[in-house]
Design an enzyme around this catalytic site. Structure first.
Site, PDB file in Angstrom:
ATOM      1  N   HIS A  36      98.123 -29.696 -54.322  1.00 10.49           N
ATOM      2  CA  HIS A  36      99.142 -30.688 -54.696  1.00 10.49           C
ATOM      3  C   HIS A  36      98.633 -32.075 -54.296  1.00 10.49           C
ATOM      4  O   HIS A  36      98.062 -32.241 -53.211  1.00 10.49           O
ATOM      5  CB  HIS A  36     100.464 -30.373 -53.980  1.00 10.49           C
ATOM      6  CG  HIS A  36     101.598 -31.248 -54.417  1.00 10.49           C
ATOM      7  ND1 HIS A  36     101.737 -32.554 -53.993  1.00 10.49           N
ATOM      8  CD2 HIS A  36     102.633 -31.021 -55.259  1.00 10.49           C
ATOM      9  CE1 HIS A  36     102.821 -33.077 -54.550  1.00 10.49           C
ATOM     10  NE2 HIS A  36     103.379 -32.173 -55.324  1.00 10.49           N
TER      11      HIS A  36
ATOM     12  N   GLU B 207      99.995 -34.729 -53.106  1.00 10.69           N
ATOM     13  CA  GLU B 207     100.422 -35.235 -51.789  1.00 10.69           C
ATOM     14  C   GLU B 207      99.622 -34.557 -50.687  1.00 10.69           C
ATOM     15  O   GLU B 207      99.191 -35.195 -49.720  1.00 10.69           O
ATOM     16  CB  GLU B 207     101.926 -34.990 -51.574  1.00 10.69           C
ATOM     17  CG  GLU B 207     102.387 -35.517 -50.216  1.00 10.69           C
ATOM     18  CD  GLU B 207     103.802 -35.098 -49.839  1.00 10.69           C
ATOM     19  OE1 GLU B 207     104.679 -35.073 -50.719  1.00 10.69           O
ATOM     20  OE2 GLU B 207     104.020 -34.794 -48.646  1.00 10.69           O
TER      21      GLU B 207
END
Ligand code: SF4
Length: 289
Positions: free
Chosen positions: A134, A136
Site C-alpha cells: 500500500h 502509505e
C-alpha cells in the site's frame, strides 16, 4: 401491491447515514490544496492518484490536474504529493527534476513516519501493522528501512522475534488487527513499544459503521474499490449485515438489494466527499420510491 400498502412500506423504510462517514480532514485538506493550485497555475500534477477514489480523480482531471507515476514523467510542474505520503528519496528526486513540490501528505501520516523513524533510531525492530505494497505503508517503510510489514498474526509465526519490538500502524488499519498482533507479541517479546497510529477518523468511521450495520438490513458502503479504508468498512459491515454492498457510484445500486428492507444504512470511506454520499442517498430514495 395496493396503494395503501405501498405507502405503508415506504413509511417503514428508513435511510440512515452513519454518524461518521466520508471525507476526513486529511482528504479535505489535500483536495483544498490541489484545487487552490489548479486555479492559479498550469501544469499541476499529482504523484499518483491524489486519493483512492476514481470519481474524485476524474473530477480533478477535468480541472486540468493530471496524474503522473514518477517525477520524471513531466517537466517543470507543480507536483503535489498525496495524502498517503512518499519515501523521502522521491521528494528529493522531484526537487532535483526542477518541480515545485507541494507536500499534501496528511499530518497524521507524517506522525507515523516520525514514530517509525524514532523507534528504528532507538534500536527497536519496527513492525508496521499494515497492507504490504500500500502506498502509505511504502512511505512509512521509507522512514524505517528495516521495518517488517505485517498484515496478519500468522505472518509472525516464522519470524525470529528480537527483544525490542516497536509497533506502528497504517492509519487505516482496524483496531482488531492491531489488538491481535499486540496480544501475540506481548507474551513473546521482552520490550514491546506500541504507538497506536490508527487515525481517529478511521476508528470513528469503523465504530459508526459497525453500530449502524447492527441496526440495518442493508448497508451501502461508498468509496473507491482500491481504497483500503473503504474495503475495511465493507468488511466490518458485512460481519453484522450480510446484505452489504460496496459501490463507487450510484450507478451500481440495484433495486433488489432493498427488497423487504426496513432500514438501509449508508457509510463511506475517508476518501469520499460528502456530496457523493448525498447523491447515493438520493438515488436510493428514488429506487425505493
Ligand atoms: S484517514 Fe486520517 S490519516 Fe488518512 S488522510 Fe484521513 S485524516 Fe489523514
Amino acid at each position: 401491491m395496493s396503494f395503501v400498502r405501498h405507502i405503508q412500506e415506504r413509511c417503514r423504510m428508513n435511510i440512515t447515514i452513519a454518524e461518521f462517514a466520508g471525507a476526513c480532514f486529511g482528504v479535505e485538506r489535500a483536495l483544498d490544496i490541489v484545487i487552490k493550485y489548479a486555479d492559479q497555475r498550469d501544469n499541476v500534477v499529482t504523484l499518483g492518484p491524489l486519493i483512492h477514489n476514481p470519481k474524485v480523480v476524474a473530477d480533478l482531471d477535468s480541472k486540468g490536474v493530471r496524474v503522473v507515476e514518477k517525477p520524471t514523467d513531466v517537466d517543470d510542474a507543480t507536483l503535489i504529493v498525496r495524502t498517503h505520503g512518499v519515501v523521502p528519496e522521491i521528494i528529493d528526486e522531484a526537487k532535483a527534476c526542477g518541480h515545485d513540490v507541494v507536500d499534501a501528505t496528511c499530518p497524521y501520516v507524517k506522525k507515523v513516519h516520525l514514530a517509525a523513524s524514532r523507534l528504528e533510531n532507538e534500536g527497536y525492530q519496527v513492525i508496521i501493522v499494515g497492507e504490504s505494497g500500500h502506498p502509505e505503508v511504502e512511505g512509512i517503510v521509507g522512514h524505517a528501512k528495516d521495518a517488517w510489514v505485517i498484515g496478519a498474526v500468522s505472518e509472525l509465526a516464522n519470524k525470529e522475534l528480537p527483544k525490542k519490538i516497536g509497533v506502528v500502524v497504517q492509519t487505516t488499519q482496524s483496531q482488531d488487527l492491531l489488538q491481535d498482533i499486540v496480544s501475540y507479541l506481548c507474551t513473546r517479546c521482552e520490550n514491546l513499544k506500541v504507538i497506536n497510529t490508527i487515525c481517529q477518523a478511521t476508528s470513528e468511521r469503523q465504530r459508526a459503521a459497525r453500530t449502524l450495520a447492527g441496526e440495518c438490513d442493508c448497508m451501502i458502503v461508498i468509496g473507491g474499490k482500491n481504497s483500503a479504508n473503504t474495503t475495511r468498512l465493507y468488511e466490518i459491515c458485512l460481519q453484522d449485515c450480510t446484505n452489504t454492498h460496496h459501490i463507487e457510484t450510484s450507478d451500481e445500486l440495484r433495486v433488489e438489494w432493498f427488497k423487504g428492507c426496513n432500514h438501509i444504512g449508508i457509510t463511506a470511506g475517508a476518501s469520499t466527499p460528502q456530496k457523493h454520499i448525498q447523491i447515493v442517498k438520493s438515488a436510493i430514495d428514488n429506487l425505493v420510491a
